[in-house]
Design a protein around this motif. Structure first.
Motif, PDB file in Angstrom:
ATOM      1  N   CYS A   1      -6.985   0.112   1.307  1.00  0.00           N
ATOM      2  CA  CYS A   1      -5.883   0.936   0.798  1.00  0.00           C
ATOM      3  C   CYS A   1      -6.371   1.698  -0.440  1.00  0.00           C
ATOM      4  CB  CYS A   1      -4.685   0.051   0.451  1.00  0.00           C
ATOM      5  SG  CYS A   1      -3.293   0.930  -0.270  1.00  0.00           S
TER       6      CYS A   1
ATOM      7  N   LYS B   1      13.202   9.108 -10.753  1.00  0.00           N
ATOM      8  CA  LYS B   1      11.822   8.906 -10.358  1.00  0.00           C
ATOM      9  C   LYS B   1      11.081   8.090 -11.426  1.00  0.00           C
ATOM     10  CE  LYS B   1      11.456  13.261  -7.774  1.00  0.00           C
ATOM     11  NZ  LYS B   1      10.710  14.538  -7.663  1.00  0.00           N
TER      12      LYS B   1
ATOM     13  N   SER C   1      -4.212   3.476  -2.524  1.00  0.00           N
ATOM     14  CA  SER C   1      -3.148   3.661  -3.517  1.00  0.00           C
ATOM     15  C   SER C   1      -2.229   2.448  -3.482  1.00  0.00           C
ATOM     16  CB  SER C   1      -2.361   4.942  -3.208  1.00  0.00           C
ATOM     17  OG  SER C   1      -1.281   5.104  -4.099  1.00  0.00           O
ATOM     18  N   TYR C   2      -2.312   1.630  -4.544  1.00  0.00           N
ATOM     19  CA  TYR C   2      -1.509   0.404  -4.601  1.00  0.00           C
ATOM     20  C   TYR C   2      -1.386  -0.036  -6.051  1.00  0.00           C
ATOM     21  CZ  TYR C   2      -6.131  -1.694  -5.012  1.00  0.00           C
ATOM     22  OH  TYR C   2      -7.407  -2.011  -5.416  1.00  0.00           O
ATOM     23  N   CYS C   3      -0.407  -0.898  -6.312  1.00  0.00           N
ATOM     24  CA  CYS C   3      -0.246  -1.459  -7.649  1.00  0.00           C
ATOM     25  C   CYS C   3      -1.413  -2.386  -7.932  1.00  0.00           C
ATOM     26  CB  CYS C   3       1.080  -2.223  -7.739  1.00  0.00           C
ATOM     27  SG  CYS C   3       1.307  -3.096  -9.306  1.00  0.00           S
TER      28      CYS C   3
ATOM     29  N   ASN D   1       0.833   5.541  -9.460  1.00  0.00           N
ATOM     30  CA  ASN D   1       1.168   6.271  -8.241  1.00  0.00           C
ATOM     31  C   ASN D   1       2.317   5.559  -7.548  1.00  0.00           C
ATOM     32  OD1 ASN D   1      -0.240   4.023  -7.135  1.00  0.00           O
ATOM     33  ND2 ASN D   1      -2.161   5.173  -7.240  1.00  0.00           N
ATOM     34  N   GLY D   2       2.856   6.160  -6.508  1.00  0.00           N
ATOM     35  CA  GLY D   2       4.010   5.589  -5.836  1.00  0.00           C
ATOM     36  C   GLY D   2       5.174   5.494  -6.792  1.00  0.00           C
ATOM     37  N   ASP D   3       5.868   4.385  -6.836  1.00  0.00           N
ATOM     38  CA  ASP D   3       7.009   4.184  -7.728  1.00  0.00           C
ATOM     39  C   ASP D   3       6.615   3.389  -8.974  1.00  0.00           C
ATOM     40  OD1 ASP D   3       6.491   1.807  -6.495  1.00  0.00           O
ATOM     41  OD2 ASP D   3       8.564   1.401  -5.875  1.00  0.00           O
ATOM     42  N   GLU D   4       5.311   3.334  -9.289  1.00  0.00           N
ATOM     43  CA  GLU D   4       4.840   2.553 -10.429  1.00  0.00           C
ATOM     44  C   GLU D   4       5.213   3.229 -11.758  1.00  0.00           C
ATOM     45  OE1 GLU D   4       0.797   1.296  -7.966  1.00  0.00           O
ATOM     46  OE2 GLU D   4       0.669   2.448  -9.839  1.00  0.00           O
TER      47      GLU D   4
ATOM     48  N   CYS E   1       0.864  -1.181   0.000  1.00  0.00           N
ATOM     49  CA  CYS E   1       0.000   0.000   0.000  1.00  0.00           C
ATOM     50  C   CYS E   1       0.903   1.235   0.000  1.00  0.00           C
ATOM     51  CB  CYS E   1      -0.902  -0.020   1.234  1.00  0.00           C
ATOM     52  SG  CYS E   1      -2.115   1.303   1.278  1.00  0.00           S
ATOM     53  N   HIS E   2       0.711   2.152  -0.984  1.00  0.00           N
ATOM     54  CA  HIS E   2       1.565   3.329  -1.086  1.00  0.00           C
ATOM     55  C   HIS E   2       1.335   4.288   0.069  1.00  0.00           C
ATOM     56  CE1 HIS E   2       2.845   1.778  -4.829  1.00  0.00           C
ATOM     57  NE2 HIS E   2       1.790   2.138  -5.545  1.00  0.00           N
ATOM     58  N   ASN E   3       0.172   4.213   0.676  1.00  0.00           N
ATOM     59  CA  ASN E   3      -0.043   4.972   1.911  1.00  0.00           C
ATOM     60  C   ASN E   3      -0.231   3.961   3.039  1.00  0.00           C
ATOM     61  OD1 ASN E   3      -2.808   4.079   1.850  1.00  0.00           O
ATOM     62  ND2 ASN E   3      -3.211   5.661   0.317  1.00  0.00           N
TER      63      ASN E   3
END
Length: 570
Positions: free
Chosen positions: A440, A517, A442-444, A450-453, A418-420
Motif C-alpha cells: 500500500c 475535511k 498511502s496509509y496511516c 493523506n486520506g482523512d489523516e 489503505c487509502h487506496n
C-alpha cells in the motif's frame, strides 16, 4: 496308432506334478527350490522362515556354512566360488567333526563304523565308541585328558576314569557335566536357561553351551544370542558403548560385565547416548499422574507406563522444548531442527532462529523471557510452544493481542486501512509496519498526511500560534501531549480554518449537513442552499467574505459568523 501313442507320451512328460499344499512338495515327492524350506536334495535355500515365523532374507545351509570366505546359494545348491573352506568340500576344517570321506576323523569304533552326516557331524549309530581314543562322543563325559572344561576352581583337578566318566577328585568349584550351571557355563544338563513366558527350558549341549537349534522356546532365552526378556545383553549381542573405543562384555547370565572398558551404556543405570531411561534412571512425570516403566533396551515401556505426561510420550508438555516428532520449525524455512532424547532442541542446523531460542524472530510475539511490555498493569507470560500467542495474568493491552492499543501503529492483523485499494499493509511481530512487505502506498503510518489523516508521525498541521503538535499512532493529534493550542485538528475553528472537526457551519437547508475535511475546509456534500463561509451572501447572512452589500459604514467588517462588526462605525 503309433503317432497317437507318441503324442500321449509327450503330453505325459510335459505335465507337471500336482502340488501338495500340506507339504509344499509335489505329490511325486519332488523338493521345491525357493519355498524357504530345506528339503531332500537341497543343500541350501536363499531365504528361510524360522520357528517364530520370521522371514530371513539370507541363505540357510544344510551344513555349517563357509569357514573362509563367502558361501552362496544358487538354485538350492552350494556355490563355493568365493569360499575356500566349507562343509562339503571333502576336507575337515572349521568346527567340522568329519567331511565326506576325509580320513582325519579321530573317533575310533571298537566295533562297527561311523558315518558322516551331510552337516559334517558324526553319525555314531553304527559305531561302538572306543573309550580312550581321546575324543568325547555321545555317552562319554570325558576321554583320557580331554574334558569339556577344566575344574572351575583352578586349585582343583578332574580325572577321567577308564569308562570315560568324570571323577571330580579335588574339584570343588564345579565343572561341565556335574548337572549344575556354574562358572562360565551357559547350561549344564537340565540346568538350562528358562524360556521367557513359558514353563520349558532351552536345550543344552554336552559341552555346556545352549543348543539353539534344538530349543523350542518361542520368545527367547538367555543364551540365544538375541537381547529379549529382561536381558541387558546376550552373547555378542550387546548395547552400543557410549564412549569411543570402549567395548562391552556380556556375562553368561546376560548382564554386562562391570569390568568392561566402556563408560556409558544401556544398563549402567544412567541415561546417556540414545537412551530415554536406564533401569531406575527415569524421566520425570510432569503431571504426577503415574509411574514410568523402562524396558531392557533403555526405552520407555509405553505398555507399562501409567504417567500421562513425560519426556518421551511424543507430545510437548511441561518444561519440554520438543518431544520426538512434536517440535517447532526453523524460521528460515529450509533448515531443520531435531529433538534430542532429553526433549531439548538440537538447532545446530538452524540459522533463522526458532521458537524457544529466547530471541524474538520470525513471526514470534514473544520467546521465553522476551515478552512485550504491558501498556497498563499486569504481566505478560509467553506460550513456550508457539511464541505467537501470549498467556496473560491481568494485562489486557500489549503488543501481540491483535488490537491496536498503547500507541501501536498495528498489531497482528489489526493494521491501518489503505487509502487506496492497490495494496496491503503488513505488520511486524513487534507491532510496527513492515515497510519492505507493505504494498500500500498511502496509509496511516507512512509519515505523510493523506486520506482523512490529521497528522502522520512528524507530518502535522501548522500551529496557528506557538508550540508543537504530537501525533497519535492512529494519525489523530495527541491533544494532551501537544503544546500548540490552536491548529487544524483541535476541534475548534480558529485561524484561517473554515471548520474543525465537529465545529462547522450549517447548510442553510437544515436537512442537508456539511462535513469538515481533514485540512479544516468544508466538504459541501449535497448542500445547494449555501452556508456561512462559502463567499456568497445567502440565507439569513448579512455578508459572507467579500460579498458585503449594505455595509453600515466603510469601517465595518464581515465576521466569521457572516454578520457585520460595526464597532468601528461612527
Amino acid at each position: 496308432m503309433r503317432p497317437t501313442t507318441r503324442l500321449a507320451v509327450i503330453l505325459l512328460t510335459l505335465t507337471p506334478a500336482c502340488m501338495n499344499p500340506t507339504t509344499n512338495q509335489s505329490d511325486a515327492g519332488v523338493s521345491i527350490c525357493g519355498n524357504q524350506k530345506l528339503e531332500t536334495g537341497e543343500a541350501c535355500e536363499s531365504s528361510y522362515v524360522d520357528a517364530k515365523g520370521v522371514v530371513h532374507n539370507e541363505p540357510i545351509f544344510r551344513a555349517s556354512g563357509c569357514h573362509k570366505g563367502v558361501l552362496r546359494c544358487k538354485d538350492c545348491q552350494i556355490d563355493a566360488s568365493q569360499c575356500s573352506e566349507y562343509c562339503g568340500d571333502g576336507k575337515i576344517n572349521g568346527t567340522e567333526a568329519c567331511d565326506g570321506s576325509d580320513p582325519g576323523v579321530k573317533v575310533q569304533c571298537s566295533s562297527g563304523s561311523w558315518r558322516c552326516n551331510p552337516d559334517c557331524t558324526l553319525d555314531l549309530t553304527g559305531c561302538a565308541p572306543m573309550c580312550g581314543d581321546g575324543q568325547i562322543v555321545p555317552g562319554e563325559q570325558c576321554d583320557g585328558k580331554t574334558f569339556f572344561s577344566p575344574c572351575h576352581d583352578a586349585s582343583g583337578t578332574l580325572t577321567c576314569t577308564p569308562k570315560c566318566t568324570i571323577d571330580p577328585g579335588t574339584c570343588k568349584g564345579g565343572y561341565c557335566g556335574d548337572g549344575k550351571k556354574n562358572g562360565p557355563e551357559l547350561c549344564d544338563g537340565t540346568d538350562a536357561p528358562p524360556c521367557y513366558g513359558e514353563s520349558t527350558r532351552a536345550a543344552c549341549k554336552p559341552d555346556c553351551t545352549v543348543d539353539v537349534a534344538a530349543s523350542t522356546c518361542t520368545v527367547g532365552f538367555c543364551g540365544d544370542g538375541e537381547i529379549n526378556g529382561d536381558e541387558l545383553c546376550d552373547g555378542k549381542a550387546v548395547p552400543a558403548c557410549g564412549v569411543a573405543g570402549g567395548t562391552l562384555t556380556c556375562l553368561p547370565n546376560c548382564t554386562i560385565d562391570p569390568k568392561s572398558a566402556c563408560k556409558g551404556f544401556c544398563g549402567d543405570g544412567a541415561i546417556n547416548g540414545s537412551e530415554t531411561c536406564d533401569g531406575k534412571a527415569l524421566p520425570a512425570c510432569h503431571d504426577g499422574s503415574g509411574t514410568i516403566a523402562c524396558a531392557a533396551d533403555c526405552r520407555t515401556d509405553e505398555t507399562k507406563t501409567t504417567c500421562k505426561s513425560y519426556c518421551g510420550d511424543h507430545t510437548r508438555n511441561g518444561p519440554e522444548q520438543c518431544d520426538g516428532p512434536d517440535l517447532t520449525t526453523c524460521h528460515d524455512g529450509t533448515s531443520k531442527l531435531a529433538c534430542k532424547l532429553d526433549c531439548t532442541v538440537d538447532a545446530s542446523q538452524c540459522k533463522g532462529g526458532w521458537c524457544g531460542d529466547g530471541a524474538l524472530n520470525g513471526n514470534e510475539v514473544c520467546d521465553g523471557t522476551v515478552v512485550p511490555s504491558c501498556y497498563g498493569t499486569g504481566k505478560v507470560v509467553c506460550d513456550p510452544y508457539t511464541c505467537t500467542a501470549a498467556i496473560t495474568t491481568s494485562c489486557t493491552a500489549y503488543c501481540g493481542n491483535g488490537i491496536e492499543d498503547g500507541g501501536e501503529p498495528c498489531d497482528g492483523g489489526a493494521v491501518p486501512a489503505c487509502h487506496n485499494t492497490s495494496g496491503i499493509v503488513i505488520c511486524k511481530p513487534g507491532c510496527t509496519i513492515d515497510k519492505t512487505k507493505t504494498t500500500c502506498t498511502s496509509y496511516c503510518g507512512d509519515g505523510v498526511r493523506n486520506g482523512d489523516e490529521i497528522c502522520d508521525g512528524t507530518a502535522a498541521p501548522p500551529c496557528h500560534a506557538t508550540g508543537t503538535i504530537k501525533c497519535n499512532a492512529d494519525c489523530t493529534p495527541n491533544l494532551a501531549a501537544s503544546t500548540c493550542k490552536a491548529f487544524c485538528g483541535d476541534d475548534i475553528r480558529n485561524g484561517p480554518e473554515k471548520c474543525d472537526g465537529t465545529d462547522l457551519p450549517q447548510c442553510h437547508n437544515a436537512t442537508t449537513p456539511l462535513a469538515c475535511k481533514a485540512d479544516c475546509t468544508i466538504d459541501p456534500k449535497n448542500c445547494t442552499a449555501g452556508w456561512c463561509g462559502d463567499g456568497k451572501r445567502n440565507g439569513i447572512e448579512q455578508c459572507d467574505g467579500a460579498d458585503q452589500p449594505g455595509k453600515p459604514c466603510p469601517a465595518a467588517t464581515c465576521t466569521a459568523d457572516c454578520d457585520y462588526d460595526d464597532t468601528l462605525c461612527p
